[in-house]
Every structure is written in structure tokens, then in C-alpha cells.
Enzyme design. Structure first.
Site, PDB file in Angstrom:
ATOM      1  CE  LYS A  78       0.831   1.372   4.364  1.00 39.97           C
ATOM      2  NZ  LYS A  78       1.238   2.918   4.720  1.00 39.97           N
ATOM      3  CG  HIS A  88      -2.696   0.815   7.926  1.00 41.10           C
ATOM      4  ND1 HIS A  88      -2.214  -0.330   7.087  1.00 41.10           N
ATOM      5  CD2 HIS A  88      -1.400   1.322   8.105  1.00 41.10           C
ATOM      6  CE1 HIS A  88      -1.060  -0.370   7.012  1.00 41.10           C
ATOM      7  NE2 HIS A  88      -0.423   0.617   7.468  1.00 41.10           N
ATOM      8  CE  LYS A 109       5.051   8.718   9.078  1.00 38.85           C
ATOM      9  NZ  LYS A 109       5.598   7.629  10.090  1.00 38.85           N
TER      10      LYS A 109
END
Length: 496
Positions: A152, A244, A344
């Protein structure tokens, strides 16, 4: 699986971060455990010039970093089966050289009839690389099987995903295409199915009548170390949410499949993805929050802002955080808000799904405002497990309530049964042809259909909020829920 079935594993991007951290350790473990054939051949390819010996040293360094130390007799046997082809996979000659290497190995006694290609490079170059690969497959036929694993994100938007699906279908049969999403191979994601459908307690109340809202969090403290070029072309929405998170959502909310085979499970997850309520352009500002990490502190260390990272432009507008409020059009989940956040340089590493059950109105009258929320959390990583937050009566003469928890932890429940690492499972399943953990073309396109209008270069005007590294994200993400009278749940690791 036929453990003695020899095959060749051809790895494009063999000197990259993914290969070093995930692919080589997985192959070594499968080899050491004899889950795959001891006659495996591994051919690595990248643009960096290396000899076979240089490549073997690189793989050994990767394994030592991951495992601490390797079993030397096992390694000495395996290293003789590692080879390297230098060149850009966008160049047809490079791919031809790989197939020529297969021919040469065959002449020296190696078994090369079965071939598993792994493509995990920058998504923008997938079409040309897969075309080169497909043309060489036609030019160099084999009596065995030829399969392809594609990392992916599969495409960069809906149109590119459709084009890629059509392209790869020219050269590979559907049963030989394995679209990678390693989250689907995590034990806790698979356990969502068992938890719901094998226990009579939850399935009857797994619907809009009993559930108030659902939250999915995918946080990591890591920045973009080693992945700057890839990430700056991708961003959080395409890197994490399109694949995801939406796949986890589909598994969590799907109807019961008729059986635990690939077709039944994929049919039910596709139904959920196809029911995602499109967020219109005028609603993006009230349903989506974009962020980019700035300087901050994580584990008592100062971390750089995103635009200070190596190979990142000072004016980069790539989002490293995204939060969404979405809904489903299907009858079972109509009206249940789903809140997603992924980013992140966050406060902690955690991926989990939390389901809040509705307050029992009559019981509220009995206990007044003492009641807290009943929340079920499925923690996917780390410290995999399931946590139920509920109220219990405190000891004493009065009916005073106290928030309490019940926990199931994989580490304590299965002390002598190690969790299989995701890439080990995916590679083993691809070899034996089991597709249950791999999204099909329809699911990929359904996810892109929802995500594409939200990609920053499709959003005008597009803006994002800077958040401090080590924080829980942009303040606007909190308001996303506050506007609905809700709040982000306390992460399971923060529950005392």
C-alpha cells in the site's frame, strides 16, 4: 501449506527501510522455522550498486539489528541463496536482467519455477514497474506459479487505483495478486472477528440501537525518518487512513460472513466501505482536520518540525495528521458517528478501536450524574488486548459508582504462544495462496472513492494546523467532537 515447495522471492526496493525492518526479518524467521522451503532463493533489486556479497552483508546487518543476533548455521545456509541485481526497475532492461538471472540459476541446479514478486517502492512508479514486470513474465514463461505482492498505498487516488487494477490484471490472474496491508495480518485485527462472532454477548448489541459512537486512533511517535521522499508525496490520509484505518473500520462494522473464507469476508467488508457517506466539499471544514507536526518533545528529547526533516521542503504542505468525522449509509449503522485520527510525532505509539455504548436512560435516573461511559477498546498495537470500561459500585452503604476496567492481554493470556509478526503471516499466506488478509480490487477502489475528494490537492482552499511534536494533535481535532457534545476517549494506555 507445502513447506517443501521451493520458490524465488524477488524484492524490488531491497535496500530500503521496509525491506530492512520488515521483509528480511520475516523471511529469515519463516526460513528458520521451516514454515517456507529451505530451497528458497531471494533476489534483491535496487538502484544502489551492490555485489552479491555486499547485499548479503546488508541483509545480515538488518537481521542483527532486528533480532540482536542470528543463528549462524541457519544464516550460513541462507546467505548462499541471496543474490542481487542492480538497476532501476523503471528500466525494462533491469527487469530482464532479473529474469536472466533466474535462467542462469536454473542452469546451475536451483529451483526457480515458482516466483513471488514483492513491489514496495514509491507508488507513483508502480505502473511502469508492473508493466515491465508483466512484459518480462510473458517473455520468460515458467511451468510454476508467478505471484505479485504490492505494498500500500495501491495507487494515489481513485483513478490511479483503477488504472493500476486494470494494468496488473493484464499480466496476473486475480488469485495471483496480493495487495499488502500489514495491519490486516495483526493478530488483534483478526481477533475482532472472533471476539464479535464467537461470543454471544456482543453481536446482538453491535448496531446503532446500542452504540453511541466509534473512535479509531492510529498514533505513532516516529517521524518520517528514512521515508521522507515517500511520505512527502503521500501524507497521513493516503499513508494510513485510506488503507489501514478504513480496513480496520470495515472489519469492525461488517455483518457476519457466511464463512471465514476470502470471498465471504471480503464481501462483507466491501459492503461497509461502499456505504461510507461521502463528505462533500462544503462539509470538509466541519468534518476533516489536517495537521503538520512542529517542534516538540518526545521522551524528553527535542524533535524537529516536519519541514526541518532531511529531504523535506521548507514550504511543504503535506499533512502528517488527519482527523475525520464520518458516517455510514447502511441501515445497521445509520446515524452512528465514527471519529478517526491518525498522525506522526504524537504523544505515544498506539492503534486502537473504541466503541462507546449508549447510556441506559432509565438507569441514569437511578444513579443521577454519577455514571461514566461504557467503552470497549480493542487495542491493536502495542500491548495487544481488549479493555472494557464500565461502572462498579464502591463498597459502602450508598450507591456510589466508580469507573472500573476489565482487561484481556495477549501477553498474559498466551504466555507460551508468540504472536506471529504481520509480514511473516502475509508472506506465508501469499505462498500458499490464501487471500483472506489481502484487500481485493473492489475494496481498494471503494476506499479510494471515499478518500480521494479529501486529499489535500483536491481540497480548495486547503489549510492545516501546526501541532507540537509529542502532543495529542491539533486543537481543531478536539473541536471536531466537541461540536457534537463528545470528546476523544482516553487512550487505553492512559487508563489508571
Amino acid at each position: 501449506m507445502n513447506k517443501t515447495q521451493p520458490f524465488v522471492f524477488i524484492l524490488f526496493g531491497a535496500t530500503g527501510d521496509l525491506a530492512s525492518r520488515k521483509i528480511f526479518p520475516a523471511l529469515y524467521n519463516l526460513y528458520q522455522s521451516q514454515i517456507i522451503s529451505q530451497k528458497i532463493i531471494i533476489i534483491g533489486n535496487s538502484r544502489q550498486p551492490r555485489s552479491d556479497e555486499d547485499f548479503r552483508r546488508f541483509v545480515l546487518q538488518s537481521l542483527n539489528k532486528y533480532y540482536g543476533a542470528v543463528d549462524l548455521p541457519v544464516w550460513h545456509h541462507l546467505e548462499k541463496r541471496l543474490f542481487f541485481i542492480h538497476g532501476d526497475a523503471k528500466d525494462q532492461l533491469t527487469v530482464k536482467n532479473i529474469f536472466q538471472k533466474l535462467n542462469n540459476l536454473s542452469k546451475t541446479g536451483f529451483s526457480v519455477q515458482n516466483r513471488l514478486f514483492h513491489v514496495g517502492i514509491i507508488p507513483e512508479v508502480y505502473p511502469v514497474v508492473l508493466k515491465n514486470l508483466g512484459q518480462s513474465i510473458n517473455a520468460y514463461p515458467t511451468s510454476g506459479w508467478q505471484k505479485v505482492m504490492i505494498e500500500k498505498p495501491f495507487g494515489i487516488d481513485l483513478n490511479s487505483a483503477k488504472t493500476l487494477n486494470r494494468l496488473i490484471a493484464r499480466y496476473f490472474k486475480a488469485d495471483d495478486i496480493f495487495r499488502m496491508d500489514h495491519f490486516l495480518a495483526k493478530e488483534t485485527v483478526q481477533n475482532i472477528i472472533a471476539f464479535r462472532f464467537a461470543n454471544g454477548l456482543f453481536e446482538p448489541i453491535w448496531n446503532k440501537d446500542f452504540i453511541d459512537n466509534i473512535q479509531i486512533t492510529a498514533f505513532e511517535t516516529q517521524g518520517v525518518d528514512g521515508r521522507e521522499i515517500f511520505y512527502d508525496h503521500t501524507g497521513a490520509l493516503r499513508d494510513v487512513v485510506q488503507n489501514h484505518v478504513l480496513q480496520i473500520l470495515a472489519i469492525t462494522l461488517m455483518d457476519i460472513p457466511s464463512s471465514l473464507n476470502y470471498q465471504s469476508v471480503r464481501q462483507k467488508t466491501f459492503k461497509i466501505l461502499n456505504c461510507l457517506d461521502k463528505i462533500s466539499a462544503k462539509d470538509i471544514s466541519s468534518h476533516v482536520v489536517y495537521g503538520q507536526y512542529g517542534r516538540g518533545i518526545i521522551c524528553n528529547k527535542i524533535v524537529r518540525a516536519y519541514i526541518q526533516e532531511e529531504n523535506i521542503k521548507e514550504n511543504s504542505r503535506t499533512e502528517t495528521y488527519v482527523a475525520l468525522k464520518i458516517g455510514l449509509k447502511c441501515k445497521r449503522w445509520q446515524g452512528v458517528p465514527i471519529y478517526i485520527r491518525a498522525g506522526k510525532r504524537m504523544s505515544q505509539n498506539v492503534t486502537e478501536v473504541s466503541i462507546q455504548f449508549k447510556d441506559p436512560v432509565k438507569n441514569m435516573l437511578l444513579f443521577s450524574k454519577q455514571m461514566s461511559k461504557t467503552i470497549l477498546t480493542i487495542r491493536i498495537q502495542p500491548n495487544e488486548g481488549i479493555i472494557l470500561r464500565f461502572d462498579a459500585k464502591k463498597p459502602g452503604f450508598d450507591y456510589q459508582l466508580q469507573p472500573s476496567t476489565m482487561e484481556f492481554r495477549y501477553q498474559s493470556a498466551f504466555v507460551n504462544t508468540p504472536i506471529i509478526e504481520a509480514y511473516q503471516r502475509l508472506i506465508a499466506d501469499a505462498v500458499k495462496g490464501d487471500h483472506i488478509l489481502f484487500p481485493n480490487a473492489d475494496s481498494v477502489e471503494a476506499a479510494w472513492k471515499f478518500i480521494t475528494p479529501l486529499i489535500p490537492n483536491h481540497v480548495k482552499p486547503f489549510d492545516f494546523e501546526i501541532y507540537s511534536g509529542g502532543s495529542s494533535g491539533p486543537f481543531s481535532a478536539d473541536k471536531l467532537l466537541e461540536n457534537d457534545g463528545r470528546f476523544w476517549f482516553k487512550l487505553s494506555s492512559d487508563i489508571k
